[in-house]
Design an enzyme around this catalytic site. Structure first.
Site, PDB file in Angstrom:
ATOM      1  N   LYS A 220      64.854  15.422  73.955  1.00 42.43           N
ATOM      2  CA  LYS A 220      64.038  14.428  74.644  1.00 42.43           C
ATOM      3  C   LYS A 220      63.007  13.790  73.697  1.00 42.43           C
ATOM      4  CE  LYS A 220      66.117  14.841  78.632  1.00 42.43           C
ATOM      5  NZ  LYS A 220      67.221  15.721  78.258  1.00 42.43           N
TER       6      LYS A 220
HETATM    7  C1  LIG Z   1      68.660  12.919  84.011  1.00 44.84           C
HETATM    8  C2  LIG Z   1      68.318  14.335  83.703  1.00 44.84           C
HETATM    9  N1  LIG Z   1      67.943  15.156  84.709  1.00 44.84           N
HETATM   10  C3  LIG Z   1      67.621  16.430  84.509  1.00 44.84           C
HETATM   11  C4  LIG Z   1      67.656  16.990  83.254  1.00 44.84           C
HETATM   12  C5  LIG Z   1      67.368  18.442  83.113  1.00 44.84           C
HETATM   13  O1  LIG Z   1      66.392  18.743  82.154  1.00 44.84           O
HETATM   14  P1  LIG Z   1      66.486  20.096  81.302  1.00 44.84           P
HETATM   15  O2  LIG Z   1      67.629  19.949  80.336  1.00 44.84           O
HETATM   16  O3  LIG Z   1      65.154  20.174  80.626  1.00 44.84           O
HETATM   17  O4  LIG Z   1      66.694  21.217  82.257  1.00 44.84           O
HETATM   18  C6  LIG Z   1      67.996  16.176  82.155  1.00 44.84           C
HETATM   19  C7  LIG Z   1      67.969  16.637  80.760  1.00 44.84           C
HETATM   20  O5  LIG Z   1      68.757  17.375  80.225  1.00 44.84           O
HETATM   21  C8  LIG Z   1      68.380  14.835  82.394  1.00 44.84           C
HETATM   22  O6  LIG Z   1      68.764  14.057  81.378  1.00 44.84           O
END
Ligand SMILES: Cc1ncc(COP(=O)(O)O)c(C=O)c1O
Ligand SMILES: Cc1ncc(COP(=O)(O)O)c(C=O)c1O
Lengths: 391, 391
Positions: A220
């Protein structure tokens, strides 16, 4: 195949923009150039690496200040943040939740964690997010309102919420979606996992939904190793989110009483320390990402058959993950292009598989998904790390 | 109140053992004296802080080597580890799971995450864990076996698993519990969150259950900030655990296909780096903790009315969290003692509230819990950090 567009040419354009030398160019890698070391080392020196420690609070404060959302609750990742947002929106066993078919799997999984049923909606070419017009027409058709609640006429299940995903950092057109939510008694949640630094109109994303979820995964715009946050302007929801994500323990100097089924979704202090270092330099990061996007745009403007995706007029995007869209007649070039770029050490990727195509979501309700289907064939994400653009 | 035991005297004994000067003595704080900083700095230098990176694999390897369990899957915390252990044991909506009433709330919460129903069992004075004799008699009474499955005759729900919690690091008497599990067709899971470095007979804890969960929270014997692991000797379960904890993504260089509802339970690389540094010096940590326990034992041997809890004959404990047990006639001294120690800056704590007393688990099935009830009144945990004992 049309002579106007060939894979070799695109690869060479990418190489130029990226000043490709030896070695791999990842899709998105982190940059540490702020006080990350100092803060992380401070955690080790003081022994405060875990659930207690000053960086969690400091990171939450910085997030709130930066986004202008009143309350931020740091959690272990974006998926956990989505889970709690949905829970606090009232999503329970058997409730339906509207979300785009074009999203990362975590958005749909989080609905299942609550026992809810994902209900997939189509995307808009302008934002890559939910198409408000299509959503409006669809809801008019398939819902009825009883005692202030929205029901799916076909399944007779309550529809509780809409999750607006800001795809690749590009803000959804939120105003018409808010109007729909109001009309149909739905809670708006923003999946802003990819959208730290992105603005819809004059306000940062995350300010529009009742709750929003952010991610600080390694890919990110800023990272905490793994991490996420729940943002909300509602004090009660913020307090409940903190409570639920910290095992629902009732505060006491020593007694262990927990008053509901809670979660261990705390962000450890050492990860928050990393986040503090990162968010302090986010303005630089965004500037560099926008510069890189500008370069891509410039270079691909000349090329017929492929378009560099740019922010909508209402938005200021963080350009988290840049993308090219193939014209319809060139969708056959997607896989050759993915292969050729990987062979050259330029990491690219296609769209996520649409949610309704995954085995576990095949039976979920959905509207016509023709735009998402089309986008799925045409999206190619290209390298987007901070540092690839000039300062 | 009996003159033989007074709060002031106990406080002064604790001060002696702990060589108390100014400042607080926490219940359990981390110690960093290995290569933690070198490894963490390496993550920052290389940019590998997140889900990809060499420390996750290295930490898993070290865990497997140290415990002698064949496979270790690093996850985001012990609660996540418990959740996946239960899921892989086949716990589904409406299944009952036997676990001690005397445990940290995460054990019971994890059962609820699977839709299961916690069913509380009593503890043994010798181990503080499940009482095998009582469990045996109880199951004989309340269960029936149909087609190789165990059912609760009263609720007619399947009983799927037993979770043996190694309380404060002290191993449960596993052999008789294994025999019961075999007889009643139950899967044994070890909640070894507190038991890294603890042995039952000749083998490390975590080797006895089909699956086991460990925690590396900041208060545990080694820490990763926040973290946990699933351990198992079963290759298929290990692979499934890895898959489920990494969003159930089907391996591919670029495509995003997920084949079931998965979780983002990955341990970030930076947290694994910390764990690598910690586990390399765990032998020292255990030696120091055992030395401290020895000192406590020595000092409290002389005191009537209170007992320092020591390992059972079959066990070698890590003495993760030391505890005193008040004699029955002195249970009234518990709260004054907690107060007096806190006032002196010596952090102590009572037992967790028993699970069946918490609002969300009030209606759950349970056996007679007289030993657990008794223990709840008598337990006082006392400072146990590495470094309080001599090297
Ligand atoms: C659109 C979206 N939602 C949710 C997530 C979930 O985040 P994480 O990977 O930090 O659990 C991500 C990222 O991976 C994402 O790109
Ligand atoms: C017995 C027991 N089970 C489960 C857990 C959960 O581990 P974590 O806090 O890492 O989620 C803990 C530790 O807190 C514990 O002591």
């Amino acid at each position: 195949m049309n002579r106007n567009l060939d894979v070799g040419h695109i690869v060479s354009l990418l190489k130029n923009v990226l000043k490709k030398k030896d070695g791999l160019i990842p899709l998105h890698q982190p940059t540490f150039r702020g006080k990350e070391w100092a803060y992380v080392k401070d955690c080790l020196d003081t022994g405060w690496v875990s659930s207690v420690g000053k960086y969690v609070g400091a990171f939450e404060k910085k997030l709130a200040e930066y986004t202008g959302v009143e309350h931020a609750i740091a959690v272990v990742n974006g998926t956990a943040a989505m889970h709690i947002c949905l829970k606090l929106a009232g999503v329970e066993e058997g409730d339906e939740v509207l979300l785009p078919a074009l999203t990362f799997v975590a958005t749909a999984n989080a609905v299942r964690y609550c026992g809810g049923i994902p209900h997939f909606v189509d995307s808009d070419w302008k934002s890559l997010g939910i198409d408000p017009k299509k959503l409006q027409d669809y809801l008019k058709d398939i819902t009825l309102i009883r005692q202030g609640c929205c029901y799916n006429k076909q399944t007779m299940r309550p529809i509780k919420a809409v999750v607006a995903v800001h795809t690749f950092g590009h803000p959804v057109d939120l105003d018409p979606i808010l109007a729909i939510c109001e009309k149909y008694k739905l809670v708006l949640i923003e999946d802003a996992a990819e959208a730290l630094g992105s603005y819809y109109k004059d306000k940062h994303t995350g300010n529009w939904g009742k709750l929003s979820a952010f991610s600080f995964n390694g890919n990110k715009i800023i990272t905490t190793g793994g991490g996420g946050a729940i943002l909300t302007n509602d004090l009660i929801l913020a307090k409940t989110a903190k409570h639920l994500t910290t095992t629902a323990k009732v505060p006491h100097p020593w007694a262990f009483v927990h008053d509901e089924v809670g979660y261990n979704y705390r962000l450890p202090n050492i990860n928050a320390a990393l986040g503090c270092g990162q968010i302090e330099v986010i303005d630089e990061f965004i500037q560099e990402k926008r510069t890189l996007a500008q370069k891509y745009r410039q270079v691909f403007k000349e090329v017929q058959g492929i378009t560099f995706f740019t922010e909508a007029a209402y938005a200021r995007s963080n350009y988290w993950l840049n993308l090219l869209l193939l014209d319809e007649e060139y969708v056959g070039l997607r896989d050759p292009l993915l292969l050729a770029t990987h062979e050259e050490g330029i990491l690219t990727r296609p769209s996520w598989s649409l949610m309704h195509k995954l085995a576990m979501f095949k039976e979920c309700p959905r509207m016509d998904l023709s735009a998402a289907q089309d986008l799925e064939q045409r999206i190619i994400n290209i390298p987007s790390s901070v540092g690839l653009g000039e300062k």
